[in-house]
Design an enzyme around this catalytic site. Structure first.
Site, mmCIF file in Angstrom:
data_model
loop_
_atom_site.group_PDB
_atom_site.id
_atom_site.type_symbol
_atom_site.label_atom_id
_atom_site.label_comp_id
_atom_site.label_asym_id
_atom_site.label_seq_id
_atom_site.Cartn_x
_atom_site.Cartn_y
_atom_site.Cartn_z
ATOM 1 N N PRO A 127 38.158 41.874 42.020
ATOM 2 C CA PRO A 127 38.268 40.448 42.333
ATOM 3 C C PRO A 127 39.181 39.615 41.429
ATOM 4 O O PRO A 127 38.739 38.747 40.680
ATOM 5 C CB PRO A 127 36.816 39.979 42.238
ATOM 6 C CG PRO A 127 36.221 40.869 41.203
ATOM 7 C CD PRO A 127 36.871 42.203 41.411
ATOM 8 N N CYS A 128 40.473 39.830 41.569
ATOM 9 C CA CYS A 128 41.436 39.050 40.793
ATOM 10 C C CYS A 128 41.415 37.576 41.203
ATOM 11 O O CYS A 128 41.851 36.712 40.440
ATOM 12 C CB CYS A 128 42.833 39.645 40.915
ATOM 13 S SG CYS A 128 43.394 39.929 42.599
#
Length: 161
Positions: A127-128
């Protein structure tokens, strides 16, 4: 050997790539740093791609908050360390680039963390989108700031698809 499939999502088509049967890529249409299509290998249905599709469907339906897929994260040792830190950010929360740099034991590496974050090959699952600027502002996202905002709003329960 690489193989891929394309699935629908609330953000448009997502290309899922497997390398030797392990998920190694998730790319949005128009994503910055998206590899050339010809590097994705032949189109195929594999267990790893099917599992990723099932978990993504559950995530977008609001039934899944943590992915449990085997991943192949190819990058430099520093990039892999950053991507592992990304995976530790809880659903619905954010961290700053500075937070990640500090967690890596190098508080002055915020910019390097940002560069590694931008090269994340498995968006959404790694989850950047949960990384924000020091002041909480939305900064840089390979899939575009609108998608980043929508993902964060979705995870916070402020938006539905």
């Amino acid at each position: 050997m690489k193989q891929h499939t394309v699935i629908d999502s609330p953000y448009g088509p997502l290309t899922l790539v497997a390398d030797d049967g392990v998920l190694s890529g998730l790319y949005m249409a128009g994503q910055r740093h998206r590899p050339a299509e010809e590097t994705f290998g032949e189109r195929a249905r594999l267990a790893a791609l099917d599992a990723a599709e099932e978990q993504l469907e559950a995530y977008f339906a609001g039934r899944l908050t943590e992915f449990t897929l085997e991943l192949r994260l190819d990058g430099t040792p520093f990039q892999r360390r950053v991507w592992e830190q990304l995976r530790s950010i809880p659903y619905g929360l954010t961290r700053t680039y500075g937070d990640l740099a500090e967690a890596l034991g190098n508080p002055g590496a915020s910019r390097a963390v940002g560069l590694a974050n931008g090269r994340n090959p498995i968006g959404v699952i790694v989850p950047c989108h949960r990384v924000v600027g020091a002041d909480g502002s939305l900064t840089g996202y390979g899939g575009g700031l609108d998608r980043k905002r929508r993902l964060l709003d979705f995870e916070r329960g402020a938006a539905i698809f």
